[in-house]
Design an enzyme around this catalytic site. Structure first.
Site, short mmCIF file in Angstrom:
data_model
loop_
_atom_site.label_atom_id
_atom_site.label_comp_id
_atom_site.label_asym_id
_atom_site.label_seq_id
_atom_site.Cartn_x
_atom_site.Cartn_y
_atom_site.Cartn_z
N ARG A 60 36.52 39.96 28.11
CA ARG A 60 36.88 41.57 27.39
C ARG A 60 37.14 42.07 28.76
O ARG A 60 37.04 41.89 29.63
CB ARG A 60 36.00 42.17 27.29
CG ARG A 60 35.52 42.18 25.65
CD ARG A 60 34.47 42.95 25.41
NE ARG A 60 33.69 42.74 24.66
CZ ARG A 60 32.78 42.18 23.89
NH1 ARG A 60 32.58 41.50 25.28
NH2 ARG A 60 32.31 41.56 22.51
N ILE A 104 39.10 43.85 32.46
CA ILE A 104 40.01 43.03 33.96
C ILE A 104 39.28 41.92 33.72
O ILE A 104 40.20 40.30 33.87
CB ILE A 104 39.11 43.54 34.79
CG1 ILE A 104 39.86 45.29 34.56
CG2 ILE A 104 39.45 43.27 35.74
CD1 ILE A 104 38.89 45.99 36.02
N ASP A 161 30.72 35.06 29.91
CA ASP A 161 30.45 36.01 30.19
C ASP A 161 29.13 36.25 29.22
O ASP A 161 27.99 35.64 28.32
CB ASP A 161 31.14 36.66 29.04
CG ASP A 161 31.13 38.62 28.64
OD1 ASP A 161 32.00 39.36 29.28
OD2 ASP A 161 30.25 38.82 28.25
N ASP A 197 24.18 36.03 31.75
CA ASP A 197 23.92 36.50 32.51
C ASP A 197 23.82 37.28 34.26
O ASP A 197 22.59 35.84 34.63
CB ASP A 197 23.00 36.95 31.90
CG ASP A 197 22.66 38.73 31.94
OD1 ASP A 197 22.28 38.68 33.29
OD2 ASP A 197 20.77 38.91 31.03
N VAL A 198 24.55 37.86 34.36
CA VAL A 198 24.84 37.66 36.28
C VAL A 198 23.98 37.83 36.86
O VAL A 198 23.08 37.41 38.16
CB VAL A 198 26.13 37.91 36.86
CG1 VAL A 198 27.05 37.61 36.17
CG2 VAL A 198 25.68 39.80 36.09
N ASN A 205 33.20 39.89 38.44
CA ASN A 205 34.09 40.17 37.65
C ASN A 205 33.21 42.18 37.16
O ASN A 205 33.35 43.15 36.33
CB ASN A 205 35.30 40.44 37.13
CG ASN A 205 35.29 41.69 35.91
OD1 ASN A 205 36.18 42.45 36.51
ND2 ASN A 205 35.20 40.82 34.74
N TYR A 228 26.48 54.65 39.94
CA TYR A 228 27.67 53.62 39.12
C TYR A 228 28.06 53.67 41.10
O TYR A 228 28.26 52.23 41.30
CB TYR A 228 28.48 53.21 38.41
CG TYR A 228 29.50 52.71 38.35
CD1 TYR A 228 29.32 51.67 37.43
CD2 TYR A 228 30.60 53.04 38.97
CE1 TYR A 228 30.67 50.91 37.87
CE2 TYR A 228 31.77 52.06 38.48
CZ TYR A 228 31.73 51.50 38.48
OH TYR A 228 32.66 50.58 38.01
N LYS A 282 28.54 49.91 43.87
CA LYS A 282 30.02 49.40 44.21
C LYS A 282 30.35 50.15 45.18
O LYS A 282 30.64 48.91 45.77
CB LYS A 282 30.92 50.48 43.62
CG LYS A 282 31.02 49.87 42.22
CD LYS A 282 31.27 48.40 41.65
CE LYS A 282 31.55 48.39 40.34
NZ LYS A 282 31.21 46.94 40.16
N PRO A 336 40.06 49.62 42.42
CA PRO A 336 40.37 50.31 41.63
C PRO A 336 39.89 51.44 41.28
O PRO A 336 38.73 51.86 41.37
CB PRO A 336 40.43 49.60 40.55
CG PRO A 336 39.56 48.74 40.34
CD PRO A 336 39.23 48.80 41.06
#
Length: 257
Positions: free
Chosen positions: A14, A16, A35, A57-58, A83, A147, A151, A177
């Site tokens: 989904r 990006i 994903d 699952d990252v 991502n 969050y 990042k 972004p």
């Protein structure tokens, strides 16, 4: 036109991730669409003979190893896109600890896992590790505290690995972004005060186009590894780079009202 080049995208079902996968598929690349939702990943890859889909699952380094072996075999990987990410917004103490922990586990541990397990496949001149960062990494954001912290960690990791791996011919970059019109923002970012101030002006396709540009950009001596996406973000990045911390704090505080 077809290409023998390959790109693997996490969180690709989904938003990006999917827009990035779609763009590279349209331009002839072999694309790994992975994903945590394998059904959605399979749907995104359906009917595409150059797409490979699966579950990832990252947070699980073992899953990263399996996915990379599946997609790359004994070969190389041109681009790995870290991502996958999650967001919970709102006043810090009103977000439950499980949600704080999940952001750290997915947004930081997931990126570290991808970088560590992907390294050997990118070890060929021109390999690129591309991390999804955020404008919230520039200065701590009220209602986006954890969050933004995750990042900021991605931002720092990108800078460090770009220096550490340059002798191996691996580039490490981040896309930065502001708010993007994805389910993560429209559903989970609704309590972020700066969304109301700044609006949501980017689409997933805008970020995918930026990813394409980064993959194909020419090296510029002394240029840093971060790439701001969108006019708003470029202005904020330029201003924050030259203004003192007290001024950045003032701006962020006003945007958060």
């Amino acid at each position: 036109m077809t290409s023998s080049r390959s790109i693997l995208v996490s969180g690709a079902a989904r938003g990006i991730g999917r827009a990035t996968a779609e763009l590279f598929l349209a331009r002839g690349w072999r694309v790994g669409i992975y994903d945590v939702d394998p059904a959605a990943a399979a749907e995104a890859a359906a009917g595409r003979d150059r797409a490979v889909a699966g579950a990832l699952d990252v947070r699980d380094a073992g899953q990263w190893r399996s996915v990379l072996r599946e997609f790359c075999g004994d070969g190389r990987l041109d681009v790995l896109v870290n991502n996958a990410g999650v967001l919970s917004s709102g006043p810090f103490t009103e977000i439950d600890l499980d949600s704080h922990r999940r952001m750290v586990d997915v947004n930081v541990t997931g990126v570290v896992n991808g970088a560590a397990e992907g390294h050997r496949f990118l070890r060929s001149p021109g390999g690129l590790l591309l991390n999804l960062c955020s404008a919230s990494s520039m200065y701590g954001q009220p209602t986006l505290a954890t969050y933004g912290a995750t990042k900021a960690a991605v931002r720092s990791l990108t800078e460090a690995l770009d220096i550490e791996w340059q002798g191996e011919g691996i580039r490490v970059r981040s896309l930065v972004p502001l708010f993007v019109a994805t389910e993560m923002v429209t559903r989970d970012g609704v309590r972020a005060s700066s969304v109301a101030s700044l609006g949501v002006r980017l689409t997933p396709e805008d970020v995918a186009a930026a990813a394409w540009r980064v993959v194909h950009e020419r090296g510029v001596p002394l240029r840093g590894p971060h790439r701001a996406v969108g006019r708003q973000t470029k202005v904020l990045a330029a201003v924050s780079a030259v203004t003192p911390d007290w001024a950045n704090r003032l701006v962020v505080g006003r945007l958060a009202r």
